[in-house]
Scaffold this active site. Structure first.
Site, PDB file in Angstrom:
ATOM      1  N   ASP A 113       0.846  -1.187   0.000  1.00 38.48           N
ATOM      2  CA  ASP A 113       0.000   0.000   0.000  1.00 38.48           C
ATOM      3  C   ASP A 113       0.888   1.246   0.000  1.00 38.48           C
ATOM      4  O   ASP A 113       1.778   1.350  -0.842  1.00 38.48           O
ATOM      5  CB  ASP A 113      -0.967  -0.068   1.201  1.00 38.48           C
ATOM      6  CG  ASP A 113      -2.040   0.992   1.181  1.00 38.48           C
ATOM      7  OD1 ASP A 113      -3.042   0.809   0.468  1.00 38.48           O
ATOM      8  OD2 ASP A 113      -1.888   2.016   1.884  1.00 38.48           O
ATOM      9  N   HIS A 304      -6.980  -6.698  -1.213  1.00 38.90           N
ATOM     10  CA  HIS A 304      -5.912  -5.741  -0.971  1.00 38.90           C
ATOM     11  C   HIS A 304      -5.100  -6.042   0.276  1.00 38.90           C
ATOM     12  O   HIS A 304      -3.906  -5.735   0.330  1.00 38.90           O
ATOM     13  CB  HIS A 304      -6.514  -4.340  -0.877  1.00 38.90           C
ATOM     14  CG  HIS A 304      -5.502  -3.257  -0.725  1.00 38.90           C
ATOM     15  ND1 HIS A 304      -4.597  -2.931  -1.718  1.00 38.90           N
ATOM     16  CD2 HIS A 304      -5.212  -2.427   0.322  1.00 38.90           C
ATOM     17  CE1 HIS A 304      -3.813  -1.939  -1.310  1.00 38.90           C
ATOM     18  NE2 HIS A 304      -4.159  -1.621  -0.084  1.00 38.90           N
TER      19      HIS A 304
END
Length: 328
Positions: A113, A304
């Site tokens: 991220d 994610h």
């Protein structure tokens, strides 16, 4: 391509030690032999070093010297006020300070991220000290031809979370603090299969406000309730301003990229997640043009939050590449 992993890789997370840099404390969490190949693990938002809980023990047991840390503004690290403390160059300087404080000449970086954004920049700014890079979910891009905030606003409107965080400093910080546990239940909920990306999914503050108004309905989480409460407890203490200030430096970071080569010369492992709506595998297409030594993999049945959703598969990919490509 890899399949699913199911077995837990749970471990007791190390206690923090601290270094002082730039007037702030950086919390480090260390495991593995001191003479092992150093691995620096860099988390994203809204995360902290604890996000590497399922990786640290496995990597340390394989003989690596593992250092995860709370990025400034997160967890137990200092969370200064003021947007200027959170530019990518400042965050890269923290990595350099960690290497120097631990007498590490060279290390492998791993970022997820926002941690991916940080390690892609560090690979260039600290090139002589970085042996290789593992990117998880976040691809490396050349700088956009225009300010990214203008792109997000044009494509997705004023409620896009990058735009909202910049247009309304302090507003989302306070909103998320209203109930930190519910915020993480909202953020770490599994996305139903078949969900398609829309502009509405990128309206994080607006969607969270609606979630609270609906009574914070239960959701299936990517992690245990106990793990989620670790996040909630630490963010209740640190606040959200540090992490959101990363986003508020988007324009400044873009301006600093001007004139900087996008080419990364170190070996790179890029790991994408098949069900990552925000950064799908195809978002990494084209990386080979600026990273000559690039290897790519996709984890199936994974969104994610790869470190929580498919820890065994992720660990296997990391260990196999490290063992094959990294040596001092």
């Amino acid at each position: 391509m890899r399949g699913c992993g199911t077995k837990s890789t749970d471990m007791t997370f190390p206690n923090p030690t601290y270094i002082r840099h730039d007037g702030f404390d950086i919390a480090l969490y260390e495991a593995g032999p001191e003479d092992g190949l150093p691995l620096i693990l860099v988390h994203g938002w809204p995360e902290m070093a604890y996000s590497w809980k399922n990786q640290m023990g496995v990597l340390a047991a394989a003989g690596y010297r593992v250092i995860a840390y709370d990025v400034r503004g997160f967890g137990r690290s200092s969370a200064p006020d003021g947007m200027t403390h959170y530019g990518v160059a400042n965050l890269v300087s923290d990595i350099e300070a960690i290497l120097s404080a631990r007498d590490i000449e060279q290390a492998v970086l791993t970022g997820h991220d926002w941690g991916g954004i940080i390690v892609w920049r560090a690979a260039r700014m600290l090139a002589e000290r970085i042996l290789g890079v593992i990117g998880i979910c976040t691809p490396h891009y050349p700088p956009a031809p225009v300010d990214p905030l203008k792109v997000f606003r044009k494509r997705h409107g004023d409620d896009h979370y990058f735009v909202d965080f910049n247009d309304h400093p302090g507003r989302s910080d306070a909103l998320f603090l209203q109930n930190t546990e519910n915020f993480f239940r909202f953020m770490f909920a599994k996305i139903p299969p078949g969900t398609k990306m829309t502009s509405e999914l990128l309206q994080t503050p607006k969607r969270f406000a609606a979630y609270l108004a609906a009574g914070a309905p239960d959701a299936d989480l990517v992690m245990s309730d106990a793990d989620l409460k670790v996040y909630a407890r630490h963010y209740s203490q640190s606040g959200f301003h540090g992490g959101l200030n990363l986003y508020r430096n988007t324009t400044a970071n873009w301006e600093q990229e001007a004139g900087m080569s996008s080419r990364i010369t170190q070996p790179v492992l890029m790991i994408s997640a098949r069900e990552d709506l925000f950064l799908p595998p195809e978002a990494a297409d084209g990386m080979e043009k600026i990273i000559p030594d690039l290897e790519r993999h996709v984890i199936e049945d994974c969104g994610h939050w790869a470190m929580w959703e498919q820890p065994e598969v992720l660990n296997e990919l990391m260990l196999e590449w490290l063992g094959r490509r990294m040596s001092r």
